[in-house]
Write a protein that holds these residues in place. Structure first.
Motif, PDB file in Angstrom:
ATOM      1  N   LYS A 115       0.802  -1.375  -0.296  1.00 20.39           N
ATOM      2  CA  LYS A 115       0.555   0.285  -0.038  1.00 20.39           C
ATOM      3  C   LYS A 115       0.739   1.529  -0.217  1.00 20.39           C
ATOM      4  N   ASP A 116       2.281   1.395   0.716  1.00 20.51           N
ATOM      5  CA  ASP A 116       2.629   2.316   0.939  1.00 20.51           C
ATOM      6  C   ASP A 116       3.672   2.998  -0.344  1.00 20.51           C
ATOM      7  N   GLN A 119       1.366   4.079  -3.519  1.00 25.53           N
ATOM      8  CA  GLN A 119       0.368   4.971  -3.493  1.00 25.53           C
ATOM      9  C   GLN A 119       0.343   6.108  -4.475  1.00 25.53           C
ATOM     10  N   GLY A 120      -0.529   6.573  -4.052  1.00 26.62           N
ATOM     11  CA  GLY A 120      -0.692   7.369  -6.140  1.00 26.62           C
ATOM     12  C   GLY A 120      -1.007   6.664  -7.174  1.00 26.62           C
TER      13      GLY A 120
END
Length: 158
Positions: A115-116, A119-120
């Motif tokens: 998830k990290d 990001q974007g």
């Protein structure tokens, strides 16, 4: 005309891999498992009773390297070796209760890191990037399977 082979992506892939490993290790240190140990434990969680050679094949690792990983996992209480009932020279590998107790936490670490790291980036972008990486992997594996160097066969036709 621009060619795909002119885009240098090997170092970028290596950098991403190293960073992913570094951050995974930082998050997983509390469980005392390295990435290689975690991969082996997770595989055994889903496919109990594999032989060491089968595990190595599934993990795409050399059997000797997997043997060292299993030795460490066994010493730490995460894996046990049991005699193969059909071949007394072989051992079957099983996760212990200790390993089962950390599976969910380790999967959560992986999910959080993914998830990290994404990001974007939307789902379709990532799915397309992964499909391309899978094709690159397939091409490189074909080189290992005696298919030869695609560039050599391509050059021969020019």
């Amino acid at each position: 005309m621009a060619k795909t082979e002119d885009l240098p992506f090997g170092y970028l892939l290596n950098d991403v891999t190293l960073l992913f490993r570094k951050h995974f290790d930082r998050r997983a240190v509390k469980f005392g498992l390295t990435r290689a140990q975690w991969r082996a434990t997770k595989m055994l969680h889903h496919r109990e009773g594999l032989r060491q050679t089968e595990l190595a094949e599934n993990l795409e690792m050399e059997p000797i390297a997997v043997g060292r990983v299993i030795d460490r996992l066994q010493a730490a209480g995460f894996v046990e070796r049991r005699p193969d009932p059909r071949d007394r020279r072989a051992w079957r590998l099983y996760p212990t209760e200790q390993a089962r107790a950390v599976i969910g936490d380790m999967e959560e670490i992986g999910r959080g890191l993914r998830k990290d790291a994404t990001q974007g980036i939307d789902y379709d972008e990532l799915a397309q990037a992964l499909a391309v990486l899978e094709r690159i992997k397939d091409n490189l594996q074909a080189l290992d399977q005696g298919a030869g160097d695609p560039a050599e066969s391509h050059d021969a036709h020019e």
